[in-house]
Enzyme design. Structure first.
Site, PDB file in Angstrom:
ATOM      1  N   GLY A  84      52.341  44.248  64.031  1.00 41.60           N
ATOM      2  CA  GLY A  84      52.184  42.993  64.762  1.00 41.60           C
ATOM      3  C   GLY A  84      51.595  41.896  63.903  1.00 41.60           C
ATOM      4  CB  ALA A  85      51.326  41.623  60.317  1.00 43.28           C
ATOM      5  CG  ASN A  86      55.125  38.291  64.266  1.00 45.82           C
ATOM      6  OD1 ASN A  86      54.822  39.418  64.665  1.00 45.82           O
ATOM      7  ND2 ASN A  86      55.508  37.330  65.090  1.00 45.82           N
ATOM      8  CB  THR A  87      51.880  35.778  65.826  1.00 44.89           C
ATOM      9  OG1 THR A  87      51.237  34.656  66.440  1.00 44.89           O
ATOM     10  CG2 THR A  87      51.887  36.937  66.798  1.00 44.89           C
ATOM     11  N   GLY A  90      46.930  39.994  63.800  1.00 52.09           N
ATOM     12  CA  GLY A  90      47.624  40.730  62.753  1.00 52.09           C
ATOM     13  C   GLY A  90      47.960  39.857  61.570  1.00 52.09           C
ATOM     14  CE1 TYR A 139      45.359  45.092  76.392  1.00 52.50           C
ATOM     15  CE2 TYR A 139      43.177  44.727  77.352  1.00 52.50           C
ATOM     16  CZ  TYR A 139      44.046  44.663  76.271  1.00 52.50           C
ATOM     17  OH  TYR A 139      43.605  44.152  75.064  1.00 52.50           O
TER      18      TYR A 139
END
Length: 315
Positions: free
Chosen positions: A22-25, A28, A172
């Protein structure tokens, strides 16, 4: 411990390989960016490759992209195989990606989306990559949890996928409690190897896209209060970064913001709920997770407790 720990405290990461989901935003992105700036070779493991490439282009250093959809165990297996074909070691696996408060829906494998994405997808990915980490001294698996692990949270073994009734907040909470239980049980299994450790972190209240599915009753108050109670993604990423690189970190520890109620502030060692340390539940969750994902780990549970009194996991 330095209570004002920042990215300036990150040791030189040259020669190390980090995989960040999840490193595009958001968190992350900030985590991957900081590691790359300190010299690590970073892989952005993301669902949307195009967005991943755009994120990589905004970073400096050795940054590449790997397709990974945590809502599909098949995709997790494909991504792990691709990473194994291109990497001969992994120093840091940062299980960061997640979803929060989603409407009732299921993953491609029929798992409730939050449990399937936040826990089962990362459980499978870790199991499939762990043998690239075990030979590497100082390697770490860092899994991002949340203060939500305390809110209406339990592992509902009688209805893990929320098929009878669904509450997005409780679902959650279950997924984030599972993240911690996974970390503690994994550390118990890793302790005998003496190289890789498992650590957890949480970002407090950070201003990211994660809260976009919040119930309407919470969304408006959060919008008003956000400037007062939230911190930037860069600050929110600090507990994860500290868990990943601080030489003083020990396996089984948990890091979060040092401010009041762990909402914001510089990262420090924190404690998780008593429920997260229920060893019998950890073991059962592990077994169920192996059965659901079909992934078996290359580390076995020790016959004797490796956490004597005074260790990180002794409570």
């Amino acid at each position: 411990m330095n209570e004002k720990w920042t990215t300036a405290n990150i040791p030189d990461q040259r020669g190390r390989v980090a995989v960040v989901t999840g490193a595009n935003t958001g968190l992350g992105y900030e985590t991957a960016k900081a590691l790359a700036e300190r010299g690590a070779s970073v892989v952005l493991a993301v669902r949307d490759v195009e967005k991943g490439e755009q994120a990589a282009a905004r970073m400096t250093g050795d940054v590449t992209v790997q397709a990974l959809d945590l809502t599909s165990i098949e995709s997790v297996r494909t991504a792990a195989a691709a990473l194994r074909s291109r990497l001969d070691r992994i120093d840091l696996l940062i299980n960061n990606a997640g979803v929060m408060y989603t409407p009732k829906r299921t993953t491609r494998d029929g798992f409730e989306t939050q449990f399937g994405t936040n826990h089962l997808g990362h459980f499978a990915l870790t199991g499939l990559l762990l043998d690239l980490m075990l030979p590497v001294p100082g390697s770490r698996v860092v899994t991002v949890s949340s203060t939500g692990h305390r809110i209406r949270a339990a592992i509902h073994f009688d209805d893990l996928q929320w098929e009878r009734s669904y509450g997005r907040v409780a679902a959650y909470g279950q997924s984030k409690l599972a993240n911690l239980m996974f970390t503690y049980e994994l550390q118990r299994r890793l302790a005998a190897h003496g190289t890789t450790v498992a650590v957890a972190a949480h970002p407090g209240m950070s201003s990211t896209e994660l809260a976009r599915n919040s119930p309407a009753a919470l969304r408006l108050p959060l919008t008003w209060l956000a400037p007062l109670i939230t911190q930037t993604p860069a600050m929110g990423a600090l507990p994860t970064l500290r868990a990943a690189v601080d030489p003083a970190v020990r396996g089984g520890q948990y890091y979060g913001p040092g401010g009041r109620n762990e909402i914001k502030g510089h990262p420090r060692l924190v404690t998780s709920s008593p429920k997260s340390h229920e060893e019998a539940v950890q073991q059962r969750l592990w077994t169920v997770s192996e059965d659901l994902t079909g992934v078996r780990f290359p580390v076995a549970r020790p016959r004797q407790d490796p956490f004597p009194s005074g260790s990180a996991l002794a409570m």
